[in-house]
Design a protein around this motif. Sequence first.
Motif, PDB file in Angstrom:
ATOM      1  N   GLY A   7       0.823  -1.203   0.000  1.00 27.15           N
ATOM      2  CA  GLY A   7       0.000   0.000   0.000  1.00 27.15           C
ATOM      3  C   GLY A   7       0.852   1.245   0.000  1.00 27.15           C
ATOM      4  N   TYR A  10       1.823   8.127   3.405  1.00 28.27           N
ATOM      5  CA  TYR A  10       1.716   9.478   2.879  1.00 28.27           C
ATOM      6  C   TYR A  10       1.913  10.519   3.970  1.00 28.27           C
ATOM      7  N   THR A  25      -2.322   3.524   3.836  1.00 31.14           N
ATOM      8  CA  THR A  25      -3.578   3.079   3.255  1.00 31.14           C
ATOM      9  C   THR A  25      -3.354   1.951   2.253  1.00 31.14           C
ATOM     10  N   ASP A  26      -4.376   1.114   2.114  1.00 27.21           N
ATOM     11  CA  ASP A  26      -4.381   0.103   1.054  1.00 27.21           C
ATOM     12  C   ASP A  26      -4.717   0.727  -0.293  1.00 27.21           C
ATOM     13  N   PHE A  27      -5.325   1.916  -0.261  1.00 27.70           N
ATOM     14  CA  PHE A  27      -5.888   2.526  -1.459  1.00 27.70           C
ATOM     15  C   PHE A  27      -4.938   3.560  -2.066  1.00 27.70           C
ATOM     16  N   PRO A  29      -3.432   7.086  -2.798  1.00 25.83           N
ATOM     17  CA  PRO A  29      -3.443   8.246  -1.898  1.00 25.83           C
ATOM     18  C   PRO A  29      -4.553   9.245  -2.181  1.00 25.83           C
ATOM     19  N   LYS A  31      -7.529   8.683  -3.318  1.00 25.67           N
ATOM     20  CA  LYS A  31      -8.794   8.152  -2.808  1.00 25.67           C
ATOM     21  C   LYS A  31      -8.862   8.312  -1.294  1.00 25.67           C
ATOM     22  N   ARG A  32      -7.770   7.999  -0.616  1.00 27.51           N
ATOM     23  CA  ARG A  32      -7.729   8.161   0.848  1.00 27.51           C
ATOM     24  C   ARG A  32      -7.846   9.633   1.229  1.00 27.51           C
ATOM     25  N   GLU A  35     -11.421  10.696   1.469  1.00 25.87           N
ATOM     26  CA  GLU A  35     -12.051  10.206   2.690  1.00 25.87           C
ATOM     27  C   GLU A  35     -11.668  11.062   3.886  1.00 25.87           C
ATOM     28  N   ILE A  36     -10.391  11.423   3.967  1.00 25.00           N
ATOM     29  CA  ILE A  36      -9.905  12.238   5.082  1.00 25.00           C
ATOM     30  C   ILE A  36     -10.589  13.600   5.093  1.00 25.00           C
ATOM     31  N   GLU A  63       4.499   2.807   8.275  1.00 20.12           N
ATOM     32  CA  GLU A  63       3.738   3.802   9.021  1.00 20.12           C
ATOM     33  C   GLU A  63       4.065   3.724  10.509  1.00 20.12           C
TER      34      GLU A  63
END
Length: 284
Positions: A7, A10, A25-27, A29, A31-32, A35-36, A63
């Motif tokens: 993943g 960031y 994130t698995d997604f 950046p 896309k994440r 969401e944030i 992380e």
Amino acid sequence: MEKSKQGHVYILESDNCDCIKIGGTDFPPAKRLREINETEPYKTLGPWRIVDFREVSDWRKVEHNLHYQFRDVQNHEIKNQKELFHLNKKVAVDALCAINPDEVLYRPKIDRLFQEERFLKYITELFKATGILNCIDMQGIWTFALFPSTNGGRFFTLNIGSHEVAFSTVSKKDRKQENYIVVDKMIFDPDFTELQNWILSHNGGIQEATYSTAKERAAAIHFECEFSETIDIFKIQGFRRAVIAYWYDTLIDKTNENKFSTYERYHNYNAVARILEYSREKDT
């Protein structure tokens, strides 16, 4: 079932927060990031934007190590979060750049990029001239495939959505290097005579881009020369105006559609991160 480890890690910043955010994130950046910016407690502190990122083999490990490294400056005042740090973003970026290289994915292609110095300079200048380096948050909508597996061989392919907007081929004994860039139709205007003449003088041409994924304002330019000479196109008056007019408009349309490119799985995040780092070094 074991969770996927591969993943992204960031670093984010916001003008409305005196902390940076370090997360994973698995997604993709981008896309994440959406969401944030839509979820508390971060939403109130946003909007957030991407500072830097890496695609790694085990994002939870990377992380965790970064969080542990900066534990003394972790923000404990804001509830329901564990990823905000009272930290200068450059310090965080330096730490991200210093992670174990073995953790970074797709290293052979990135190493080759930095061995091909003329190509590295060209792609960096292309990213700057087109404004792509200012659209890091839109990665996944625009995609950069480095040394893709294509018939004939290419150094790179760059797409916006499913729309191919730039590529350069690998030269061979019987074929010179070909470079292709989509720009706005304004390039046909008399104001762009110098640019038109440069393209024609390099066995090139300009035509309307009529394929189905192109916008109505698309024109395609192609020319033959090696990267050491190709980089001269960025110095010609009008090139930047023509390319930004088309690329930025297309990017905004795709962003509003809220769709990632069908080529997102081929996007080389780490190559973009290294180009971003290289650009910063050259600008300092």
